[in-house]
Write a protein that holds these residues in place. Structure first.
Motif, PDB file in Angstrom:
ATOM      1  N   ARG A  37      20.394 -29.274  49.302  1.00  0.00           N
ATOM      2  CA  ARG A  37      19.677 -28.666  50.427  1.00  0.00           C
ATOM      3  C   ARG A  37      18.911 -29.310  51.412  1.00  0.00           C
ATOM      4  NH1 ARG A  37      18.265 -25.336  45.970  1.00  0.00           N
ATOM      5  NH2 ARG A  37      16.489 -26.033  45.871  1.00  0.00           N
ATOM      6  N   GLN A  38      18.243 -30.404  50.788  1.00  0.00           N
ATOM      7  CA  GLN A  38      17.422 -31.230  51.862  1.00  0.00           C
ATOM      8  C   GLN A  38      18.361 -31.803  52.912  1.00  0.00           C
ATOM      9  OE1 GLN A  38      14.687 -33.895  49.802  1.00  0.00           O
ATOM     10  NE2 GLN A  38      13.115 -32.321  50.343  1.00  0.00           N
ATOM     11  N   ILE A  39      19.630 -32.436  52.215  1.00  0.00           N
ATOM     12  CA  ILE A  39      20.349 -33.151  53.019  1.00  0.00           C
ATOM     13  C   ILE A  39      21.092 -32.303  54.130  1.00  0.00           C
ATOM     14  CG2 ILE A  39      22.692 -34.477  53.191  1.00  0.00           C
ATOM     15  CD1 ILE A  39      20.217 -36.441  51.987  1.00  0.00           C
ATOM     16  N   ALA A  40      21.490 -31.216  53.754  1.00  0.00           N
ATOM     17  CA  ALA A  40      22.193 -30.196  54.727  1.00  0.00           C
ATOM     18  C   ALA A  40      20.970 -29.835  55.969  1.00  0.00           C
ATOM     19  CB  ALA A  40      22.469 -28.816  53.979  1.00  0.00           C
ATOM     20  N   GLU A  41      19.843 -29.718  55.499  1.00  0.00           N
ATOM     21  CA  GLU A  41      18.942 -29.284  56.534  1.00  0.00           C
ATOM     22  C   GLU A  41      18.758 -30.678  57.430  1.00  0.00           C
ATOM     23  OE1 GLU A  41      14.916 -27.437  55.321  1.00  0.00           O
ATOM     24  OE2 GLU A  41      14.437 -29.012  56.105  1.00  0.00           O
ATOM     25  N   ALA A  42      18.543 -31.758  56.777  1.00  0.00           N
ATOM     26  CA  ALA A  42      18.375 -33.063  57.588  1.00  0.00           C
ATOM     27  C   ALA A  42      19.666 -33.289  58.622  1.00  0.00           C
ATOM     28  CB  ALA A  42      18.085 -34.284  56.701  1.00  0.00           C
ATOM     29  N   CYS A  43      20.619 -32.918  57.911  1.00  0.00           N
ATOM     30  CA  CYS A  43      22.014 -33.268  58.867  1.00  0.00           C
ATOM     31  C   CYS A  43      21.780 -32.232  59.975  1.00  0.00           C
ATOM     32  CB  CYS A  43      23.134 -32.747  58.044  1.00  0.00           C
ATOM     33  SG  CYS A  43      23.836 -34.096  56.831  1.00  0.00           S
ATOM     34  N   HIS A  44      21.252 -30.980  59.788  1.00  0.00           N
ATOM     35  CA  HIS A  44      21.305 -29.955  60.889  1.00  0.00           C
ATOM     36  C   HIS A  44      20.198 -30.175  61.984  1.00  0.00           C
ATOM     37  CE1 HIS A  44      22.775 -25.892  62.437  1.00  0.00           C
ATOM     38  NE2 HIS A  44      21.581 -25.572  62.553  1.00  0.00           N
ATOM     39  N   LYS A  45      19.151 -30.780  61.441  1.00  0.00           N
ATOM     40  CA  LYS A  45      18.105 -30.824  62.158  1.00  0.00           C
ATOM     41  C   LYS A  45      17.861 -32.398  62.874  1.00  0.00           C
ATOM     42  CE  LYS A  45      14.654 -27.561  60.222  1.00  0.00           C
ATOM     43  NZ  LYS A  45      13.314 -27.498  59.463  1.00  0.00           N
ATOM     44  N   ILE A  46      18.329 -33.150  62.057  1.00  0.00           N
ATOM     45  CA  ILE A  46      17.945 -34.816  62.773  1.00  0.00           C
ATOM     46  C   ILE A  46      19.210 -35.636  62.746  1.00  0.00           C
ATOM     47  CG2 ILE A  46      16.609 -36.573  62.513  1.00  0.00           C
ATOM     48  CD1 ILE A  46      15.237 -35.353  60.215  1.00  0.00           C
ATOM     49  N   LEU A  47      19.887 -35.426  62.008  1.00  0.00           N
ATOM     50  CA  LEU A  47      21.209 -36.558  61.799  1.00  0.00           C
ATOM     51  C   LEU A  47      22.573 -36.261  62.879  1.00  0.00           C
ATOM     52  CD1 LEU A  47      21.003 -37.101  57.936  1.00  0.00           C
ATOM     53  CD2 LEU A  47      20.018 -38.470  59.882  1.00  0.00           C
ATOM     54  N   SER A  48      22.653 -34.968  62.950  1.00  0.00           N
ATOM     55  CA  SER A  48      23.715 -34.520  63.819  1.00  0.00           C
ATOM     56  C   SER A  48      23.169 -33.755  65.001  1.00  0.00           C
ATOM     57  CB  SER A  48      24.733 -33.913  63.013  1.00  0.00           C
ATOM     58  OG  SER A  48      24.402 -32.354  62.804  1.00  0.00           O
ATOM     59  N   ASN A  49      23.807 -33.511  65.983  1.00  0.00           N
ATOM     60  CA  ASN A  49      24.118 -32.589  67.018  1.00  0.00           C
ATOM     61  C   ASN A  49      24.913 -31.557  66.930  1.00  0.00           C
ATOM     62  OD1 ASN A  49      23.631 -30.933  69.366  1.00  0.00           O
ATOM     63  ND2 ASN A  49      23.817 -32.938  70.700  1.00  0.00           N
ATOM     64  N   PRO A  50      24.263 -30.316  66.265  1.00  0.00           N
ATOM     65  CA  PRO A  50      25.163 -29.289  65.931  1.00  0.00           C
ATOM     66  C   PRO A  50      25.808 -28.854  66.928  1.00  0.00           C
ATOM     67  CG  PRO A  50      23.077 -28.728  65.192  1.00  0.00           C
ATOM     68  CD  PRO A  50      22.948 -30.098  65.910  1.00  0.00           C
ATOM     69  N   VAL A  51      25.471 -28.960  68.302  1.00  0.00           N
ATOM     70  CA  VAL A  51      26.166 -28.382  69.575  1.00  0.00           C
ATOM     71  C   VAL A  51      27.189 -29.022  69.733  1.00  0.00           C
ATOM     72  CG1 VAL A  51      25.966 -28.020  71.869  1.00  0.00           C
ATOM     73  CG2 VAL A  51      23.885 -27.899  70.485  1.00  0.00           C
ATOM     74  N   ILE A  52      27.529 -30.231  69.542  1.00  0.00           N
ATOM     75  CA  ILE A  52      28.845 -31.083  69.685  1.00  0.00           C
ATOM     76  C   ILE A  52      29.228 -31.626  68.495  1.00  0.00           C
ATOM     77  CG2 ILE A  52      28.365 -31.305  72.325  1.00  0.00           C
ATOM     78  CD1 ILE A  52      27.285 -34.105  71.379  1.00  0.00           C
ATOM     79  N   GLU A  53      28.839 -31.764  67.297  1.00  0.00           N
ATOM     80  CA  GLU A  53      29.151 -32.471  66.299  1.00  0.00           C
ATOM     81  C   GLU A  53      29.188 -31.530  65.036  1.00  0.00           C
ATOM     82  OE1 GLU A  53      27.491 -36.800  66.912  1.00  0.00           O
ATOM     83  OE2 GLU A  53      26.201 -35.245  66.217  1.00  0.00           O
ATOM     84  N   ASP A  54      30.089 -31.915  64.242  1.00  0.00           N
ATOM     85  CA  ASP A  54      30.290 -31.225  62.677  1.00  0.00           C
ATOM     86  C   ASP A  54      29.687 -32.171  61.814  1.00  0.00           C
ATOM     87  OD1 ASP A  54      31.256 -28.870  63.644  1.00  0.00           O
ATOM     88  OD2 ASP A  54      33.470 -29.749  63.814  1.00  0.00           O
ATOM     89  N   TYR A  55      29.237 -31.605  60.687  1.00  0.00           N
ATOM     90  CA  TYR A  55      29.199 -32.785  59.468  1.00  0.00           C
ATOM     91  C   TYR A  55      29.704 -32.144  58.099  1.00  0.00           C
ATOM     92  CZ  TYR A  55      24.998 -29.505  58.742  1.00  0.00           C
ATOM     93  OH  TYR A  55      24.368 -28.401  58.406  1.00  0.00           O
ATOM     94  N   ARG A  56      29.945 -33.063  57.298  1.00  0.00           N
ATOM     95  CA  ARG A  56      30.016 -32.757  55.900  1.00  0.00           C
ATOM     96  C   ARG A  56      29.472 -33.926  55.015  1.00  0.00           C
ATOM     97  NH1 ARG A  56      35.096 -34.647  58.138  1.00  0.00           N
ATOM     98  NH2 ARG A  56      36.175 -36.231  56.830  1.00  0.00           N
ATOM     99  N   PHE A  57      29.229 -33.396  53.983  1.00  0.00           N
ATOM    100  CA  PHE A  57      28.629 -34.447  53.112  1.00  0.00           C
ATOM    101  C   PHE A  57      28.752 -34.174  51.744  1.00  0.00           C
ATOM    102  CE2 PHE A  57      25.592 -31.218  53.281  1.00  0.00           C
ATOM    103  CZ  PHE A  57      24.899 -31.013  52.058  1.00  0.00           C
ATOM    104  N   GLU A  58      28.647 -35.301  50.586  1.00  0.00           N
ATOM    105  CA  GLU A  58      28.821 -34.899  49.383  1.00  0.00           C
ATOM    106  C   GLU A  58      27.680 -35.880  48.505  1.00  0.00           C
ATOM    107  OE1 GLU A  58      32.536 -38.342  48.350  1.00  0.00           O
ATOM    108  OE2 GLU A  58      32.908 -36.195  48.917  1.00  0.00           O
ATOM    109  N   ILE A  59      27.150 -35.223  47.673  1.00  0.00           N
ATOM    110  CA  ILE A  59      25.997 -36.134  46.725  1.00  0.00           C
ATOM    111  C   ILE A  59      26.849 -36.527  45.522  1.00  0.00           C
ATOM    112  CG2 ILE A  59      23.718 -35.679  45.742  1.00  0.00           C
ATOM    113  CD1 ILE A  59      23.613 -34.644  48.345  1.00  0.00           C
ATOM    114  N   GLU A  60      26.723 -37.827  45.295  1.00  0.00           N
ATOM    115  CA  GLU A  60      27.008 -38.364  44.188  1.00  0.00           C
ATOM    116  C   GLU A  60      26.185 -38.934  42.949  1.00  0.00           C
ATOM    117  OE1 GLU A  60      29.788 -41.360  45.245  1.00  0.00           O
ATOM    118  OE2 GLU A  60      31.235 -39.853  45.954  1.00  0.00           O
TER     119      GLU A  60
END
Lengths: 79, 79
Positions: free
Chosen positions: A56-79
Motif C-alpha cells: 500500500r505504501q509503495i503504491a501511494e509513493a509511486c502515485h504521489k512522488i515517484l511517478s508523474n501519473p499524468v504521463i507515466e505508468d508504474y508497476r511494482f512487485e514486492i519480494e
C-alpha cells in the motif's frame, strides 16, 4: 523485503529518449529493432515485515512522488 | 518479441539519485525505507523471430551502447 518499481511513459506520450535509442541502434547496425521505450527502474529496500502494508505504501509513493501519473505508468512487485 | 532491459548502478558506485529518493521518502513520512537504487528501464520491440540471435544482439548493445559497464550492471530478458 525489496520493492522493484518500473515507471514507463504512457503509450500515448511522446518518448524522445526511446526514439533516440531506436535511431542509435539502427545507425549502429542493429537490424530488427522496433519501437523503444525508456523508463525508470527503482529498487527500494524495505525494513518492515508486513507485505500488504508495504504494498500500500509503495503504491501511494509511486502515485504521489515517484511517478508523474499524468504521463507515466508504474508497476511494482514486492519480494 | 520484446526485450526488457534493466540497467542499475553497480553496488560500489555512489548513487546520489537513489539517496535523494530515499531522503524524500523519509521526509514524506514513509518509514521503513532502506537503501534506494535508481536505474534505467528499456523496452525494445524486436521484429526478428530468432530468440538466440536477438539475445546475443541485445547483450552486445547493452554492453556497447545502452549501459556504461564501468559503473553500471545490466540484465535483460527476451519475451
Amino acid at each position: 523485503m525489496k520493492a522493484k518499481i518500473v515507471i514507463t511513459p504512457k503509450k500515448a506520450v511522446l518518448d524522445p529518449q526511446g526514439k533516440t535509442v531506436q535511431n542509435a541502434l539502427a545507425l549502429m547496425g542493429y537490424t530488427g529493432v522496433g519501437a523503444v521505450h525508456v523508463g525508470k527502474y527503482l529498487e527500494i529496500e524495505l525494513t518492515g515485515a508486513d507485505k500488504d502494508m508495504a504494498s500500500r505504501q509503495i503504491a501511494e509513493a509511486c502515485h504521489k512522488i515517484l511517478s508523474n501519473p499524468v504521463i507515466e505508468d508504474y508497476r511494482f512487485e514486492i519480494e
